[in-house]
Design a protein around this motif. Structure first.
Motif, PDB file in Angstrom:
ATOM      1  N   VAL A 205       0.830  -1.196   0.000  1.00  0.00           N
ATOM      2  CA  VAL A 205       0.000   0.000   0.000  1.00  0.00           C
ATOM      3  C   VAL A 205       0.869   1.252   0.000  1.00  0.00           C
ATOM      4  CG1 VAL A 205      -1.703   1.316   1.311  1.00  0.00           C
ATOM      5  CG2 VAL A 205      -1.910  -1.174   1.128  1.00  0.00           C
ATOM      6  N   SER A 206       1.964   1.211   0.793  1.00  0.00           N
ATOM      7  CA  SER A 206       2.879   2.351   0.878  1.00  0.00           C
ATOM      8  C   SER A 206       4.303   1.827   0.984  1.00  0.00           C
ATOM      9  CB  SER A 206       2.526   3.210   2.107  1.00  0.00           C
ATOM     10  OG  SER A 206       3.539   4.153   2.372  1.00  0.00           O
ATOM     11  N   ASP A 207       5.223   2.639   0.544  1.00  0.00           N
ATOM     12  CA  ASP A 207       6.628   2.241   0.652  1.00  0.00           C
ATOM     13  C   ASP A 207       7.081   2.162   2.108  1.00  0.00           C
ATOM     14  OD1 ASP A 207       6.784   2.159  -2.085  1.00  0.00           O
ATOM     15  OD2 ASP A 207       7.557   4.210  -2.275  1.00  0.00           O
ATOM     16  N   THR A 208       6.334   2.795   3.000  1.00  0.00           N
ATOM     17  CA  THR A 208       6.685   2.787   4.433  1.00  0.00           C
ATOM     18  C   THR A 208       5.884   1.757   5.211  1.00  0.00           C
ATOM     19  OG1 THR A 208       5.082   4.529   4.913  1.00  0.00           O
ATOM     20  CG2 THR A 208       7.315   5.235   4.315  1.00  0.00           C
ATOM     21  N   ASP A 209       5.189   0.908   4.516  1.00  0.00           N
ATOM     22  CA  ASP A 209       4.346  -0.083   5.204  1.00  0.00           C
ATOM     23  C   ASP A 209       5.139  -0.870   6.246  1.00  0.00           C
ATOM     24  OD1 ASP A 209       2.147   0.682   3.848  1.00  0.00           O
ATOM     25  OD2 ASP A 209       1.841  -1.201   2.758  1.00  0.00           O
ATOM     26  N   GLN A 210       6.246  -1.428   5.824  1.00  0.00           N
ATOM     27  CA  GLN A 210       6.994  -2.300   6.717  1.00  0.00           C
ATOM     28  C   GLN A 210       7.546  -1.524   7.907  1.00  0.00           C
ATOM     29  OE1 GLN A 210       6.968  -5.649   6.270  1.00  0.00           O
ATOM     30  NE2 GLN A 210       7.756  -5.600   8.385  1.00  0.00           N
ATOM     31  N   LYS A 211       7.991  -0.299   7.678  1.00  0.00           N
ATOM     32  CA  LYS A 211       8.503   0.519   8.778  1.00  0.00           C
ATOM     33  C   LYS A 211       7.395   0.806   9.793  1.00  0.00           C
ATOM     34  CE  LYS A 211      10.906   4.855   9.764  1.00  0.00           C
ATOM     35  NZ  LYS A 211       9.990   5.247  10.836  1.00  0.00           N
ATOM     36  N   GLN A 212       6.198   1.109   9.278  1.00  0.00           N
ATOM     37  CA  GLN A 212       5.091   1.381  10.189  1.00  0.00           C
ATOM     38  C   GLN A 212       4.765   0.146  11.030  1.00  0.00           C
ATOM     39  OE1 GLN A 212       1.626   3.594   8.558  1.00  0.00           O
ATOM     40  NE2 GLN A 212       2.790   3.635   6.640  1.00  0.00           N
ATOM     41  N   VAL A 213       4.759  -0.999  10.398  1.00  0.00           N
ATOM     42  CA  VAL A 213       4.464  -2.235  11.124  1.00  0.00           C
ATOM     43  C   VAL A 213       5.556  -2.521  12.163  1.00  0.00           C
ATOM     44  CG1 VAL A 213       4.207  -4.732  10.905  1.00  0.00           C
ATOM     45  CG2 VAL A 213       3.115  -3.209   9.243  1.00  0.00           C
ATOM     46  N   ASP A 214       6.806  -2.339  11.769  1.00  0.00           N
ATOM     47  CA  ASP A 214       7.904  -2.588  12.715  1.00  0.00           C
ATOM     48  C   ASP A 214       7.837  -1.643  13.908  1.00  0.00           C
ATOM     49  OD1 ASP A 214       8.804  -4.578  11.064  1.00  0.00           O
ATOM     50  OD2 ASP A 214      10.358  -3.350  10.088  1.00  0.00           O
ATOM     51  N   ASP A 215       7.552  -0.367  13.661  1.00  0.00           N
ATOM     52  CA  ASP A 215       7.440   0.600  14.750  1.00  0.00           C
ATOM     53  C   ASP A 215       6.299   0.223  15.688  1.00  0.00           C
ATOM     54  OD1 ASP A 215       9.556   2.010  13.730  1.00  0.00           O
ATOM     55  OD2 ASP A 215       8.320   3.576  12.782  1.00  0.00           O
ATOM     56  N   ALA A 216       5.189  -0.186  15.109  1.00  0.00           N
ATOM     57  CA  ALA A 216       4.048  -0.558  15.936  1.00  0.00           C
ATOM     58  C   ALA A 216       4.367  -1.791  16.776  1.00  0.00           C
ATOM     59  CB  ALA A 216       2.836  -0.819  15.049  1.00  0.00           C
ATOM     60  N   ARG A 217       5.064  -2.704  16.224  1.00  0.00           N
ATOM     61  CA  ARG A 217       5.434  -3.901  16.975  1.00  0.00           C
ATOM     62  C   ARG A 217       6.396  -3.546  18.120  1.00  0.00           C
ATOM     63  NH1 ARG A 217       6.365  -7.961  11.800  1.00  0.00           N
ATOM     64  NH2 ARG A 217       4.131  -8.435  11.467  1.00  0.00           N
ATOM     65  N   ARG A 218       7.314  -2.624  17.865  1.00  0.00           N
ATOM     66  CA  ARG A 218       8.234  -2.214  18.923  1.00  0.00           C
ATOM     67  C   ARG A 218       7.480  -1.522  20.065  1.00  0.00           C
ATOM     68  NH1 ARG A 218      12.008  -1.354  14.611  1.00  0.00           N
ATOM     69  NH2 ARG A 218      11.221   0.758  14.255  1.00  0.00           N
ATOM     70  N   GLN A 219       6.477  -0.763  19.737  1.00  0.00           N
ATOM     71  CA  GLN A 219       5.673  -0.109  20.758  1.00  0.00           C
ATOM     72  C   GLN A 219       4.952  -1.140  21.615  1.00  0.00           C
ATOM     73  OE1 GLN A 219       5.427   3.126  21.626  1.00  0.00           O
ATOM     74  NE2 GLN A 219       6.962   3.646  20.064  1.00  0.00           N
ATOM     75  N   VAL A 220       4.494  -2.204  21.006  1.00  0.00           N
ATOM     76  CA  VAL A 220       3.827  -3.266  21.755  1.00  0.00           C
ATOM     77  C   VAL A 220       4.813  -3.954  22.698  1.00  0.00           C
ATOM     78  CG1 VAL A 220       2.689  -5.517  21.581  1.00  0.00           C
ATOM     79  CG2 VAL A 220       2.031  -3.636  20.049  1.00  0.00           C
ATOM     80  N   VAL A 221       6.000  -4.228  22.186  1.00  0.00           N
ATOM     81  CA  VAL A 221       7.016  -4.872  23.027  1.00  0.00           C
ATOM     82  C   VAL A 221       7.363  -3.974  24.224  1.00  0.00           C
ATOM     83  CG1 VAL A 221       9.424  -5.657  23.121  1.00  0.00           C
ATOM     84  CG2 VAL A 221       7.969  -6.266  21.181  1.00  0.00           C
ATOM     85  N   ALA A 222       7.524  -2.683  23.969  1.00  0.00           N
ATOM     86  CA  ALA A 222       7.821  -1.757  25.056  1.00  0.00           C
ATOM     87  C   ALA A 222       6.690  -1.717  26.070  1.00  0.00           C
ATOM     88  CB  ALA A 222       8.090  -0.353  24.497  1.00  0.00           C
ATOM     89  N   GLY A 223       5.480  -1.750  25.596  1.00  0.00           N
ATOM     90  CA  GLY A 223       4.339  -1.742  26.502  1.00  0.00           C
ATOM     91  C   GLY A 223       4.276  -2.996  27.344  1.00  0.00           C
TER      92      GLY A 223
END
Length: 479
Positions: free
Chosen positions: A214-232
């Motif tokens: 969908v976007s060239d930043t798709d994977q980065k967005q997913v990775d960032d979101a996953r890191r936020q979950v791990v931190a939480g």
């Protein structure tokens, strides 16, 4: 011996010497033309007599033709005797028809012009089919900017990018197409979920391509979101440990314990929010199906009617035109013809060579076809109503584009009936309907009949009294 005498007379020229005994020859010294003149006059008189005789003979032969008696003149002035016109009674099915011209062609045509993402020029990079080819579902027809144009089965036209998280009829159509090609999604019908992503990715991989995200930043967005979950998750674990430690500490105050419990609650809330954010980003990112990479066609095999793609050239509009469905015949009815035509009526199709086929009226448009724009010197064209005729058996693809003659049966008597010309019917003094049967000897008999359906100048009849058979003659008029 006595000498011959030469003597000229008024009757004949001195043609020869004549011996007369005892007569001396006396020479005729007149000029020859004087001597010959009487003979010429005799010949002219003879020709005049012959010419006069010929003229008299001709006059005698012609005079009876030119000279008529009063009785003959009166007879020739009389009108000719009246002639009775008759027609034969027929036994047949009476049909009423509408005849018009139509053109054989596909039921639907689809023109497609794929482009590229971004502002770059759209350039054809590969052509994998040819004009006239019959193609199946899932075929890659060409490439633009190294991206494929794929034909898929479906009746809803492509009008948007199909992205993860989308809902709609076209998504359900994509899922059904992937399933038909061997790639089951498992998602709820009409929802572009994780299963549809996986199925789409496998399909693209089978064609030798990678699906676009969908976007060239798709994977980065997913990775960032996953890191936020791990931190939480770590924050929750730390807060939970702090609460447990204070619970074991005899010197811990109530306020400390309350603040630790509050920190645990907030950590859990932050974790839930991070998990939701991750799920949402995951839901709307990933492989998609861009509008420029697919076209839905209602039936297969389809046909490429026109193809302008040339490798290395820029994309022109339309780049490719597809036709789908069996061949039909399209025509235009006048408003008067529209009144008698309706779907389901039988049609006879006749074209060039030995093209003959039967069919039926499939649909009749409600909106009048507007006349084409008039150019310089162009004659205005009448508007009409579009009609589609579907052949009973598939037509050969080679007759596509051929102009054909259509005979639409708008009415029928159903079975075989006695049929006479409409002009043979008349009303009697009693108000009943009759025809007059005429025999070979001129005898005429009234036959009472009941008229039925009429078409093409004929009418079906039922005999009410008397006898009337096929082949009998009925009067239709006089002259």
């Amino acid at each position: 011996m006595t000498a011959p005498i030469w003597r000229g007379t008024a009757d004949a020229p001195p043609a020869a010497a004549v011996d007369l005994p005892g007569v001396a020859a006396v020479p005729d010294d007149r000029p020859p033309e004087v001597v010959a003149a009487p003979l010429v006059r005799r010949r002219r008189r003879l020709l005049a007599v012959v010419a006069g005789a010929v003229l008299l003979a001709v006059a005698g032969a012609v005079s009876p033709l030119l000279i008529k008696s009063p009785q003959q003149v009166a007879a020739e002035a009389q009108p000719p005797p009246r002639t009775v016109l008759t027609a034969a009674v027929e036994q047949r099915v009476l049909r009423d028809t509408v005849v018009l011209r139509g053109e054989v062609g596909p039921l639907q045509s689809f023109s497609v012009t794929p482009g590229t993402r971004g502002d770059g020029k759209a350039v054809v990079t590969a052509v994998k089919a040819r004009q006239g080819d019959r193609i199946s579902a899932g075929t890659v027809v060409l490439e633009v900017g190294a991206r494929p144009l794929i034909v898929l089965p479906g009746t809803t036209p492509a009008y948007r990018d199909l992205k993860p998280g989308a809902n709609g009829k076209d998504v359900a159509q994509l899922q059904a197409a992937l399933k038909r090609l061997g790639f089951r999604s498992g998602d709820r019908a009409g929802y572009f979920g994780e299963g549809t992503k996986r199925a789409l990715s496998r399909f693209y991989d089978s064609k030798g391509y990678a699906p676009l995200p969908v976007s060239d930043t798709d994977q980065k967005q997913v990775d960032d979101a996953r890191r936020q979950v791990v931190a939480g998750e770590r924050a929750v674990a730390d807060a939970r440990d702090a609460v447990a430690a204070l619970a074991q500490d005899a010197h811990a105050t109530a306020q400390q314990k309350s603040e630790a419990a509050k920190a645990l609650t907030r950590a859990r809330e932050d974790l839930t929010a991070a998990q939701r954010q991750r799920d949402e980003i995951t839901r709307i990112t990933g492989p998609m199906l861009p509008q420029g990479e697919y076209v839905f066609l209602p039936s297969f095999p389809a046909r490429i009617d026109a193809l302008k793609a040339v490798v290395g050239a820029e994309v022109t509009t339309p780049l490719v035109t597809f036709s789908a469905g069996s061949l039909v015949v399209k025509a235009t009815l006048t408003e008067a013809q529209r009144v008698s035509c309706k779907p389901g009526q039988k049609v006879e199709i006749a074209g060039d060579g030995d093209l003959t086929a039967k069919g039926a009226v499939t649909s009749i448009g409600e909106q009048a076809v507007p006349p084409p724009t008039e150019g310089q010197g162009a004659a205005p064209q009448p508007s009409g109503v579009p009609v589609v005729i579907t052949p009973s058996a598939p037509l050969d693809a080679r007759v596509s584009g051929q102009n054909v003659r259509l005979t639409i049966e708008t009415a029928s008597s159903g079975g075989s009936e006695l049929v006479v010309p409409v002009s043979a019917i008349y009303a009697g003094a009693d108000g009943a309907t009759y025809v007059t049967r005429r025999s070979g000897d001129g005898e005429e008999v009234q036959i009472r009949v009941e008229p039925g359906m009429s078409a093409q100048g004929f009418v079906a009849i039922t005999v009410q009294s008397g006898r009337l058979r096929p082949g009998d003659l009925v009067t239709v008029g006089s002259a």
